[in-house]
Design a protein around this motif. Structure first.
Motif, short mmCIF file in Angstrom:
data_model
loop_
_atom_site.label_atom_id
_atom_site.label_comp_id
_atom_site.label_asym_id
_atom_site.label_seq_id
_atom_site.Cartn_x
_atom_site.Cartn_y
_atom_site.Cartn_z
N ASP A 169 11.61 -6.47 -0.46
CA ASP A 169 10.97 -6.35 -2.02
C ASP A 169 11.98 -6.09 -3.03
OD1 ASP A 169 7.73 -6.70 -2.78
OD2 ASP A 169 9.12 -5.92 -4.17
N ILE A 170 11.91 -6.01 -4.23
CA ILE A 170 12.84 -5.30 -5.33
C ILE A 170 12.29 -4.39 -6.03
CG2 ILE A 170 14.00 -7.84 -5.40
CD1 ILE A 170 12.49 -8.07 -7.93
N GLU A 171 10.95 -3.95 -5.75
CA GLU A 171 10.38 -2.94 -6.38
C GLU A 171 10.25 -1.69 -5.45
OE1 GLU A 171 8.75 -0.28 -8.75
OE2 GLU A 171 9.30 -2.37 -9.46
N PRO A 172 10.90 -0.49 -5.86
CA PRO A 172 10.98 0.65 -5.05
C PRO A 172 9.47 1.30 -4.73
CG PRO A 172 12.46 0.81 -6.74
CD PRO A 172 11.69 -0.38 -7.20
N SER A 173 8.44 1.21 -5.80
CA SER A 173 7.33 1.75 -5.38
C SER A 173 6.54 0.84 -4.30
CB SER A 173 6.43 1.78 -6.38
OG SER A 173 6.02 0.58 -7.16
N ARG A 174 6.79 -0.46 -4.23
CA ARG A 174 6.23 -1.32 -3.18
C ARG A 174 6.79 -0.93 -1.78
NH1 ARG A 174 3.71 -6.79 -5.80
NH2 ARG A 174 2.76 -5.71 -7.57
N LEU A 175 8.20 -0.76 -1.79
CA LEU A 175 8.86 -0.40 -0.67
C LEU A 175 8.41 0.92 -0.13
CD1 LEU A 175 12.47 -1.86 -1.70
CD2 LEU A 175 10.65 -3.02 0.10
N GLU A 176 8.23 1.87 -0.74
CA GLU A 176 7.79 3.02 -0.26
C GLU A 176 6.32 3.02 0.26
OE1 GLU A 176 6.54 7.58 -2.26
OE2 GLU A 176 7.76 5.98 -3.30
N LYS A 177 5.37 2.07 -0.25
CA LYS A 177 4.27 1.83 0.04
C LYS A 177 4.21 0.99 1.30
CE LYS A 177 0.76 2.85 -1.56
NZ LYS A 177 -0.12 4.00 -1.53
N ALA A 178 5.24 0.09 1.58
CA ALA A 178 5.24 -0.44 2.81
C ALA A 178 5.25 0.49 3.91
CB ALA A 178 6.49 -1.69 2.71
N GLN A 179 6.27 1.30 3.75
CA GLN A 179 6.57 2.16 4.80
C GLN A 179 5.29 2.98 5.31
OE1 GLN A 179 10.72 3.72 3.72
NE2 GLN A 179 11.11 2.86 5.70
N GLU A 180 4.64 3.26 4.12
CA GLU A 180 3.24 4.24 4.23
C GLU A 180 2.52 3.74 5.25
OE1 GLU A 180 1.48 5.50 0.46
OE2 GLU A 180 3.36 6.46 -0.30
N VAL A 181 2.17 2.06 5.02
CA VAL A 181 1.36 1.43 5.86
C VAL A 181 1.90 0.80 7.04
CG1 VAL A 181 -0.05 0.88 3.62
CG2 VAL A 181 1.66 -0.74 4.48
N GLY A 182 3.12 0.98 7.49
CA GLY A 182 3.63 0.77 8.74
C GLY A 182 4.81 -0.10 8.92
N ALA A 183 5.49 -0.27 7.84
CA ALA A 183 7.02 -0.93 7.89
C ALA A 183 7.92 0.36 8.40
CB ALA A 183 7.32 -1.51 6.70
N ASP A 184 8.67 -0.35 9.27
CA ASP A 184 9.76 0.67 10.00
C ASP A 184 11.05 0.81 9.09
OD1 ASP A 184 8.50 1.06 12.64
OD2 ASP A 184 8.64 -1.14 12.78
N PHE A 185 11.39 -0.39 8.18
CA PHE A 185 12.43 -0.35 7.57
C PHE A 185 12.00 -1.20 6.28
CE2 PHE A 185 14.12 -0.55 11.80
CZ PHE A 185 15.01 0.56 11.77
#
Length: 324
Positions: A169-185
């Motif tokens: 993604d290009i939005e830091p807050s969404r990338l942070e949320k992605a890792q919270e819900v299961g993304a490894d990177f």
């Protein structure tokens, strides 16, 4: 009653007094508990899907309570909670009450909260996208776009055993949320060259010391250029799924042939699996394998519908819980 009504003007919606819908034979009168905003609703209000119909009531992601049961309807009673199940693109749930045939809804188990159940409809698409990729345990998956659908896809891929899961993604807050819900990177496409960065995070193979790319890629954004990125980053035989509407885009079909790629689109899942995915989505909630309420970033009343639409469209909010 009150309802959120399109004015007919681009991007505009407001709360108005409207007549309460009449209960007809074979239908249910539903009282809205809460709802969400879908990207397609915003696109509709922008005129991207045709004419904006003045006085139309929008909304199709909801939890509602049965207020009355029409003649001839069985298996439903007053007080049952209902959520959508692949029936129509617009239920008109941004209102105090709306009418729906029983085929368009499914019951909510007692152990599932409104805050989780309201995500069943978008989870149709998130789970359906992951299912369409035919993910096997241990396979690498890249999800491009970490909005609501992308995050639900990540959560679904996690349940299926995907590893690693890479969010872009290009939005830091969404990338942070992605890792919270299961993304490894989580990769910021404004900061890295996405194609080699994704390949470097996938398992390496003989002849591919830098990684050979993910087995599955789900595109959850509406920018056409990312399709070419997906084609280039996928491994030989990769499955690429389009989880959202995309503008006309030029690609090189020869790459699909030479890399033996599988490219498909989903509408709440593969063709023929829409309703099954709706039932599976509810089962994932009922068995507590997925709890999407962590995606809610704000709660607003119908009186604030214009602000809710605007703050979702400009990216200030990820998922707003709307209440009458």
């Amino acid at each position: 009653m009150k309802a959120c009504v399109a004015t007919g003007e681009k991007g505009k919606i407001e709360l108005r007094d409207v007549p309460e819908p009449e209960l007809e034979a074979g239908s249910l009168l539903l009282k809205t508990h809460c709802s969400l905003i879908c990207g397609s609703d915003i696109e509709y209000l922008q005129g991207l899907h045709g004419d904006i119909i003045a006085n139309e009531i929008r909304g199709h992601e909801f939890v509602a309570e049965v207020a009355a049961v029409g003649k001839g309807v069985s298996d439903w009673k007053v007080g049952d909670r209902a959520v959508p199940i692949s029936h129509t693109s617009n239920y008109g749930c941004w209102a105090d009450y709306f009418v729906c045939p029983p085929i368009g809804v499914q019951k909510v188990p007692d152990n599932v909260s409104d805050e989780d159940a309201v995500f069943v409809e978008p989870l149709h698409t998130g789970f359906g996208s992951a299912e369409a990729c035919n993910i096997k345990p241990g396979e690498a998956v890249c999800v491009i776009g970490a909005g609501k659908i992308g995050l639900l896809t990540i959560m679904s891929a996690k349940v299926m055993g995907a590893s690693p899961i890479i969010a872009v993604d290009i939005e830091p807050s969404r990338l942070e949320k992605a890792q919270e819900v299961g993304a490894d990177f989580a990769l910021n496409a404004n900061e890295v060259d996405v194609i080699p960065a994704v390949k470097a995070l996938t398992p390496s193979a003989i002849g591919h010391p830098a990684g050979y790319g993910p087995e599955a890629i789900v595109i959850c954004v509406r920018q056409g250029n990312v399709l070419n990125q997906a084609i280039d980053m996928g491994m030989q035989g990769a499955r690429i799924v389009l989880a959202g509407f995309m503008p006309k885009t030029e690609i090189n079909p020869e790459k699909l042939v030479l890399k033996q790629l599988i490219l498909s689109g989903v509408l709440a899942g593969r063709f023929g699996e829409n309703r099954n995915n709706g039932k599976r989505a509810m089962r994932l909630l009922a068995t507590e394998q997925i709890s999407p309420q962590a995606l809610i970033t704000d709660t607003m009343g119908h009186a604030d519908i214009q602000h809710a639409i605007d703050s979702t469209m400009n990216g200030d909010n990820l998922a707003i819980l709307l209440r009458p």
